[in-house]
Design an enzyme around this catalytic site. Sequence first.
Site, PDB file in Angstrom:
ATOM      1  N   LYS A   1      45.749  72.213  23.938  1.00 26.79           N
ATOM      2  CA  LYS A   1      47.175  72.332  23.656  1.00 26.79           C
ATOM      3  C   LYS A   1      47.818  73.435  24.481  1.00 26.79           C
ATOM      4  O   LYS A   1      47.153  74.268  25.097  1.00 26.79           O
ATOM      5  CB  LYS A   1      47.394  72.534  22.152  1.00 26.79           C
ATOM      6  CG  LYS A   1      47.095  71.264  21.365  1.00 26.79           C
ATOM      7  CD  LYS A   1      47.674  71.287  19.976  1.00 26.79           C
ATOM      8  CE  LYS A   1      47.586  69.907  19.344  1.00 26.79           C
ATOM      9  NZ  LYS A   1      48.119  69.903  17.967  1.00 26.79           N
TER      10      LYS A   1
ATOM     11  N   ARG B   1      39.735  68.712  15.865  1.00 27.83           N
ATOM     12  CA  ARG B   1      40.156  67.517  16.619  1.00 27.83           C
ATOM     13  C   ARG B   1      40.112  67.859  18.102  1.00 27.83           C
ATOM     14  O   ARG B   1      40.876  68.704  18.569  1.00 27.83           O
ATOM     15  CB  ARG B   1      41.566  67.108  16.182  1.00 27.83           C
ATOM     16  CG  ARG B   1      42.081  65.799  16.780  1.00 27.83           C
ATOM     17  CD  ARG B   1      43.441  65.463  16.188  1.00 27.83           C
ATOM     18  NE  ARG B   1      43.945  64.188  16.658  1.00 27.83           N
ATOM     19  CZ  ARG B   1      44.703  64.019  17.739  1.00 27.83           C
ATOM     20  NH1 ARG B   1      45.036  65.087  18.479  1.00 27.83           N
ATOM     21  NH2 ARG B   1      45.133  62.818  18.089  1.00 27.83           N
TER      22      ARG B   1
END
Length: 311
Positions: A247, A281
Amino acid sequence: MTTERAVPGLQGVPGPGWVVPDLRDPVRTIGRRTFDFDHRVAVMAIVNRTPDSFHDRGATFELDRAVEAAVRAAEQGADWVDIGGVKFAPGPELPAVDEIDRVVPVVRQLAQESDVTISVDTFRPEVAAAAIEAGASVVNDTTGLSDPRMASVVADSDATIVITHSTAPPRQRLPEPPRYDDVTGAIVGFLRERVDRALAAGIPDARIIVDPGHDLNKNTVHTLELTRRLPEVVALGYPVLAAVSNKDFVGESLGRPRGERLAGSLAVATVSAMLGARIVRMHDVVESVDAMRMVEATLGWRAPVEAVHNT
């Protein structure tokens, strides 16, 4: 059915710096696998059937490539696979029928080829219902039950719901940059309210997972703070999912572009596990599985594959 339990005879008492969650229903059967979240950090692999996903840029958009990637992730040791047809970020509207056409064939074929836990990443109740019928056992709603019908769909099934903190309407930008007086306090309050919504709809505690929403309607400083304060989210008593892989907060923290964030992603996944997260995740399956299995071995929850050094 695959069951993961603590290894008998190992000492699994973490030292200072580790957070041990006090979980409601820590042993959970999700799909065809059973997880003991008192002694397990599960790896959720990511397969996106989107032409514009932020990480793989459409590498698994074609059906055969998506199915191949999902099966390969299971073979590489992922505990479950998260299948998405629409990215979270703002973009053009995609009709629900098209989203169903993207995700359901992948779910159905993966369910036929593997016992891996399957989740569908969607905020639409009709997509969730179709995916559950095809073999998904988790609905990963990154909008945190923004559509009240979603809770009813999940309640009427055996599926687990992942309730995620985010504040913008689905696929829309906030009118101004996100601001919080207390970002973690806001996240905990939001999640507590949405959990109550799920319980009121008939979803039991044993089928609820929470996700603080790293980077979702948050800037990098917000996301780093919520990660440091993850034990406050863990204190809600539900398994916490940390969706941290590749991210922007990782890239901005390190000055690394997309494609060069693996080390940072593994570091923050490990920190999240230390602070109580029980599912991570991740895009890079082999490396992530190794990292979480090493966490478990360090804690004494998993025996070494071999122990011959200096013997």
